[in-house]
Design an enzyme around this catalytic site. Structure first.
Site, PDB file in Angstrom:
ATOM      1  N   ARG A 136       0.819  -1.223   0.000  1.00  0.00           N
ATOM      2  CA  ARG A 136       0.000   0.000   0.000  1.00  0.00           C
ATOM      3  C   ARG A 136       0.849   1.267   0.000  1.00  0.00           C
ATOM      4  NH1 ARG A 136      -1.797   2.661   4.348  1.00  0.00           N
ATOM      5  NH2 ARG A 136      -1.885   0.804   5.648  1.00  0.00           N
TER       6      ARG A 136
ATOM      7  N   ASP B  69      -4.422  15.349 -18.493  1.00  0.00           N
ATOM      8  CA  ASP B  69      -4.807  13.954 -18.678  1.00  0.00           C
ATOM      9  C   ASP B  69      -4.563  13.619 -20.147  1.00  0.00           C
ATOM     10  OD1 ASP B  69      -6.146  11.565 -19.274  1.00  0.00           O
ATOM     11  OD2 ASP B  69      -7.705  11.909 -17.771  1.00  0.00           O
TER      12      ASP B  69
ATOM     13  N   LYS C 115      -6.287   2.118 -20.079  1.00  0.00           N
ATOM     14  CA  LYS C 115      -6.471   2.255 -21.530  1.00  0.00           C
ATOM     15  C   LYS C 115      -5.199   1.873 -22.289  1.00  0.00           C
ATOM     16  CE  LYS C 115     -10.405   4.361 -20.335  1.00  0.00           C
ATOM     17  NZ  LYS C 115     -11.026   3.865 -19.151  1.00  0.00           N
TER      18      LYS C 115
ATOM     19  N   TYR D 166     -13.613  13.947 -19.416  1.00  0.00           N
ATOM     20  CA  TYR D 166     -14.324  12.709 -19.089  1.00  0.00           C
ATOM     21  C   TYR D 166     -15.382  13.013 -18.008  1.00  0.00           C
ATOM     22  CZ  TYR D 166     -14.893   8.206 -16.681  1.00  0.00           C
ATOM     23  OH  TYR D 166     -15.408   7.097 -16.068  1.00  0.00           O
TER      24      TYR D 166
HETATM   25  N1  PLP Z   1      -9.343   9.834 -17.926  1.00  0.00           N
HETATM   26  C1  PLP Z   1     -10.008   9.589 -19.063  1.00  0.00           C
HETATM   27  C2  PLP Z   1      -9.740  10.438 -20.268  1.00  0.00           C
HETATM   28  C3  PLP Z   1     -10.952   8.555 -19.125  1.00  0.00           C
HETATM   29  O1  PLP Z   1     -11.637   8.339 -20.255  1.00  0.00           O
HETATM   30  C4  PLP Z   1     -11.188   7.759 -17.963  1.00  0.00           C
HETATM   31  C5  PLP Z   1     -12.146   6.650 -17.978  1.00  0.00           C
HETATM   32  O2  PLP Z   1     -12.744   6.327 -18.963  1.00  0.00           O
HETATM   33  C6  PLP Z   1     -10.484   8.064 -16.806  1.00  0.00           C
HETATM   34  C7  PLP Z   1      -9.573   9.089 -16.806  1.00  0.00           C
HETATM   35  C8  PLP Z   1     -10.695   7.254 -15.546  1.00  0.00           C
HETATM   36  O3  PLP Z   1      -9.979   6.056 -15.666  1.00  0.00           O
HETATM   37  P1  PLP Z   1     -10.292   4.713 -14.840  1.00  0.00           P
HETATM   38  O4  PLP Z   1     -11.530   4.120 -15.405  1.00  0.00           O
HETATM   39  O5  PLP Z   1      -9.053   3.895 -15.043  1.00  0.00           O
HETATM   40  O6  PLP Z   1     -10.465   5.130 -13.411  1.00  0.00           O
END
Ligand code: PLP
Length: 385
Positions: free
Chosen positions: A50, A176, A201, A104
């Site tokens: 952790r 991001d 992803k 998102y």
């Molecule tokens: N950032 C983007 C651009 C996303 O599309 C997503 C989820 O689809 C996330 C962050 C969050 O990721 P996670 O599902 O791994 O928590």
């Protein structure tokens, strides 16, 4: 003498690593252990998964830092964990965050519902307006957050002016870059301070893991590590191992995602039952010029608007045989979804209009199957409408 830097595919496979000694396994083993034997009477850090100091976690953090060109990087148990702790590391109650409007849905919810509750003020800026960011700037602004390319319209944001604004106001620029992956775009080379990924992803690329990552200056990553110890978003060693295994092929996967999505977008643009296609590799995309200049590939995400609105989209989704109807993206397999029910579920009609998620909008995460098979699947599905 300056050491020659290896290319990105080499870094994804070896990090900045040295040759392993004779007898060591070529595939780094999983240290599937919650805890480790510690020296007695030592003030050294306790080894505990952790705490983020499991060997798998450390190794993958180093590899990601080598790919992003950052001082350090850390893995977390999800992309949302990465987004929340990266912000917590640089924001305190009373601070102000400017976030892009084009993000998102889960991230928007986090900012709108949770951050406000924690005393962090959030303003949402429209990146399409030239003074969209500046007009929100306050004395207390400590961070600016953007997603680029955006989900689901694949808009590409030029970080240059934003980085200047952040520098002059003492705010951190958090990006991001999940949809780009470090193969197509590395935000730190364009003035960003911190990079966030949903490793679920493209970093992993096989739709079999949930994980996140943050890359940036050592001080910020150390703070994320401290927060992770307390808030508990440490990734399991097996998940980390799967991300590292997937990462080894990221360069070849991204090359195929890029070329397949380009071919698919060009095909879709000429189809009479598709009224609109959004892909930065197309000359008519509003950010095509930026993207051509800033990116090394246009990525694997394509937006299409099916003629006939929602019923048209439903029929297409029902008829597809190869492309799978599932949320998420960035895996080797082609996935399709309607963002209004998935990534942007729960948003108001006005918010959906702002995000250009209209009737019949379908997001396609173009996989690395033979592109002729992907196109043929969509061709048959549309012909059967
Ligand atoms: N950032 C983007 C651009 C996303 O599309 C997503 C989820 O689809 C996330 C962050 C969050 O990721 P996670 O599902 O791994 O928590």
């Amino acid at each position: 003498m300056k050491r020659r830097r290896s290319g990105y595919s080499t870094r994804a496979i070896h990090g900045n690593g040295t040759t392993p000694p004779v007898g060591s396994p070529v595939s780094y083993p999983i240290h599937q252990s919650s805890t480790f034997v510690n020296p007695i009477g030592s003030p050294d850090d306790v080894l505990y998964t952790r705490y983020g100091n499991n060997p798998n976690q450390i190794r993958l953090g180093e590899k990601l830092a080598a790919l992003e060109g950052s001082e350090d990087a850390i893995l977390l148990s999800s992309g949302m964990g990465a987004t929340s702790l990266a912000h917590m590391a640089v924001l305190s109650p009373g601070d102000h965050l400017i976030a892009s409007d084009w993000i998102y849905g889960g991230t928007k919810k986090l900012f709108r519902d949770e951050f406000e509750r924690l005393g962090i003020d959030v303003s949402f800026a429209n990146p399409a307006k030239s003074d969209g960011w500046k007009q929100h700037l306050r004395e207390t602004t400590r961070a600016v957050f953007v997603e680029t390319p955006t989900n689901p319209q694949v808009r590409v944001i030029d970080l240059g002016p934003l980085a200047e604004l952040c520098k002059s106001s003492g705010a951190r620029l958090l990006v991001d870059a999940t949809i780009a992956s470090p193969i197509n775009f590395r935000p730190l080379e364009h003035g960003a301070d911190i990079v966030i990924h949903s490793a679920t992803k493209y970093l992993n690329g096989h739709s079999d893991v949930i994980a996140g990552a943050v890359a940036g200056p050592s001080g910020v990553i150390e703070r994320v590590r401290e927060l992770m110890k307390m808030w508990g978003q440490a990734p399991d060693p097996h998940a980390v191992w799967l991300v590292e295994r997937g990462l080894k092929t990221i360069a070849v996967r991204m090359a195929t995602h890029n070329s397949n999505a380009q071919a698919f977008a060009e095909w879709a643009s000429g189809h009479p039952k598709i009224s609109k296609v959004t892909y930065p590799g197309l000359a008519d995309h509003p950010d095509h010029e930026w993207a051509s200049r800033l990116y090394e590939g246009f990525g694997g995400m394509v937006g299409i608007v099916v003629c006939g609105g929602s019923p048209g989209a439903t029929t297409l989704l029902r008829n597809l045989k190869l492309a799978t109807h599932a949320p998420s993206f960035g895996g080797v397999e082609t996935l399709v979804s309607e963002p209004r029910y998935t990534s942007h579920a729960g948003q108001s009609a006005a918010e959906l209009v702002k995000a250009e998620i209209g009737d019949g909008f379908v997001r396609v995460s173009v996989g690395i199957e033979d592109v002729s098979d992907i196109i043929s699947d969509f061709e048959s599905a549309l012909n059967n409408q």
